[in-house]
Design a protein around this motif. Structure first.
Motif, mmCIF file in Angstrom:
data_model
loop_
_atom_site.group_PDB
_atom_site.id
_atom_site.type_symbol
_atom_site.label_atom_id
_atom_site.label_comp_id
_atom_site.label_asym_id
_atom_site.label_seq_id
_atom_site.Cartn_x
_atom_site.Cartn_y
_atom_site.Cartn_z
ATOM 1 N N ASN A 142 -7.955 -10.959 -16.794
ATOM 2 C CA ASN A 142 -8.695 -11.129 -15.542
ATOM 3 C C ASN A 142 -9.215 -9.811 -14.964
ATOM 4 N N HIS A 143 -9.104 -8.730 -15.757
ATOM 5 C CA HIS A 143 -9.534 -7.403 -15.302
ATOM 6 C C HIS A 143 -8.876 -7.000 -13.987
ATOM 7 N N VAL A 144 -7.611 -7.350 -13.879
ATOM 8 C CA VAL A 144 -6.861 -6.988 -12.669
ATOM 9 C C VAL A 144 -5.948 -5.811 -13.002
ATOM 10 N N LEU A 145 -5.907 -4.826 -12.106
ATOM 11 C CA LEU A 145 -4.983 -3.704 -12.261
ATOM 12 C C LEU A 145 -3.682 -4.056 -11.542
ATOM 13 N N GLY A 146 -2.551 -3.927 -12.247
ATOM 14 C CA GLY A 146 -1.244 -4.249 -11.658
ATOM 15 C C GLY A 146 -0.498 -2.986 -11.256
ATOM 16 N N ILE A 147 0.033 -2.982 -10.034
ATOM 17 C CA ILE A 147 0.752 -1.800 -9.536
ATOM 18 C C ILE A 147 2.106 -2.217 -8.952
ATOM 19 N N ASN A 148 3.147 -1.570 -9.446
ATOM 20 C CA ASN A 148 4.510 -1.834 -9.002
ATOM 21 C C ASN A 148 4.899 -0.787 -7.952
ATOM 22 N N LEU A 149 5.208 -1.237 -6.725
ATOM 23 C CA LEU A 149 5.605 -0.311 -5.661
ATOM 24 C C LEU A 149 7.123 -0.277 -5.560
ATOM 25 N N MET A 150 7.684 0.904 -5.665
ATOM 26 C CA MET A 150 9.143 1.020 -5.593
ATOM 27 C C MET A 150 9.547 2.126 -4.615
ATOM 28 N N SER A 151 10.685 1.920 -3.956
ATOM 29 C CA SER A 151 11.228 2.923 -3.024
ATOM 30 C C SER A 151 12.576 2.447 -2.515
ATOM 31 N N SER A 152 13.222 3.273 -1.692
ATOM 32 C CA SER A 152 14.409 2.843 -0.944
ATOM 33 C C SER A 152 13.991 1.767 0.053
#
Ligand SMILES: Nc1nc2c(ncn2[C@@H]2O[C@H](COP(=O)(O)OP(=O)(O)OP(=O)(O)O)[C@@H](O)[C@H]2O)c(=O)[nH]1
Ligand SMILES: [Mg+2]
Ligand SMILES: [Zn+2]
Ligand SMILES: [Zn+2]
Ligand SMILES: [Zn+2]
Ligand SMILES: [Zn+2]
Lengths: 113, 246
Positions: free
Chosen positions: B58-68
């Motif tokens: 689907n030409h989608v960019l996936g981004i995983n957000l991580m933090s405390s």
């Protein structure tokens, strides 16, 4: 405490192997744990000992090999183990490195009965 | 969503048969040792690759957000909703409540709350379920807001393309040095709540140096949700990466 999730994946892998080899149980589980895999070896051991009771690994010994971080330098070609978290080639100071071991967790070997 | 990509097919066939050798133990002929050499999380990794296929198609960019917990993941997404040209959806890993998803929906963002109880991280299977609820045709970027935790999420590939790791000024110094596995995973590190720098003993340049010792090629930005310019820079970084997903 994702060590519990990791142990449940590990025991599921053991069960598959037991099924495939038509064995009755597992007597020894050997794993390789990278120092940069994100799991705490001691907690993994505790989790294994807790979870194994209700599984095919009930009587299994748990052997952990702790794998240091191993890199290959893309500039000078040398392979080294890094003891600190300083990602730099000890031979030539290049930061162009490829990690070849120490960031993953593997099931290496099983003893089946 | 998965009918056409065949993910209901079992993956047993793909097991690592090739690596396997048998050693019969001559003394104990009822016991045998087998070399397996399989990643303990290989099923997760396989599912993660499958998730990326969905995004890629689907030409989608996936981004995983991580933090405390509380470093500003949801606040960043809210701020971007108002300023970004790209459209995005969010898979929320706030497992106990649906507050974060509600906050995002209030800004008009498509958000899906993963409900799995009190897990300390998301895995690729949970995210796959979330993807079924995302209209991937309609978005450019799919974010995963992982569970607030600097340890466990680092071990799980959830099937995104990039990782953004946030660290906020009030958390104090040395977070990067103390959680190297997490910060090694970062493609972009965001120092958040920089408006609070005057109130904390926090040597931000020293922290950046630590980050680059750990990961020499990492990108770094500073964020303060009250400063639209700082949010714009994050948007530009994402938009730049997104251009290579078509
Ligand atoms: N001063 C200041 N506060 C901020 C900033 N960004 C977020 N906050 C505050 O930090 C708190 C936590 O922010 P969230 O966005 O909910 O953090 P989160 O990472 O999504 O938290 P969890 O999902 O619970 O892990 C909120 O009270 C925000 O208002 C900022 O740039 N400056
Ligand atoms: Mg949040
Ligand atoms: Zn955990
Ligand atoms: Zn070198
Ligand atoms: Zn699917
Ligand atoms: Zn599928």
């Amino acid at each position: 405490m994702h060590e519990y999730s990791i142990v449940s994946s590990l025991i599921a892998l053991c069960e598959e192997e037991v099924g495939r080899h038509k064995a009755a149980s597992v007597s020894r589980v050997e794993v390789k744990i990278g120092v940069y895999s994100g799991v705490e070896p001691h907690l993994l051991e505790v989790a294994f000992d807790t979870f194994k009771e209700r599984s095919i690994c009930k009587n299994a010994d748990f052997i952990m090999h702790i794998q240091p971080l191993k890199v290959r330098c893309c500039s000078c070609g040398s392979e080294s183990e890094l003891i600190t978290s300083r990602y730099r080639c000890p031979e030539c100071e290049s930061t162009n490195l490829e990690v070849i071991d120490g960031e993953d967790m593997y099931l290496m070997r099983l003893e089946l009965e | 969503m998965c009918k056409d990509c065949g993910c209901s097919v079992t993956e047993e066939h793909h097991h690592h048969q090739a690596h396997e050798t048998l050693h019969h133990n001559p003394q104990l002929n009822d016991s045998k040792t087998i070399d397996v050499i399989t990643k303990i999380l290989h099923k997760n990794d396989h599912e993660a690759a499958h998730n990326r296929e969905h995004l890629d198609k689907n030409h989608v960019l996936g981004i995983n957000l991580m933090s405390s917990p509380g470093s500003g993941k949801t606040s960043l997404l809210e701020a971007m909703a108002e300023l970004a040209d790209f459209s995005f959806g969010v898979i929320e890993g706030d497992l106990e409540t649906n507050k974060d998803a509600e906050r995002l929906k209030a800004k008009g963002i498509e958000a899906y709350q993963i409900q799995t109880g009190s897990a300390c991280h998301l895995d690729a299977f949970m995210v796959h379920k979330g993807l079924h609820h995302m209209d991937l045709n309609e978005i450019d970027i799919c974010f995963v807001e992982n569970v607030g935790n600097l340890v466990c999420p680092a071990s799980y590939d959830v099937g995104m393309h990039l990782n953004i790791v946030l660290v906020s000024i009030p958390e104090g110094e040395d977070k990067i040095a103390k959680y190297p596995v997490m910060f090694r995973k970062a493609d972009l590190i965001l120092f958040t709540k920089t408006d609070l720098l005057p109130y904390f003993e926090y040597d931000i340049e020293a922290e950046k140096k630590t980050a680059r010792t750990l990961k020499p090629n990492v990108d770094i930005l500073e964020v303060n949700t009250k400063d639209p310019q700082s949010i714009k820079k994050v948007i530009d970084w994402i938009a730049f990466k997104q251009r290579f997903r078509n």
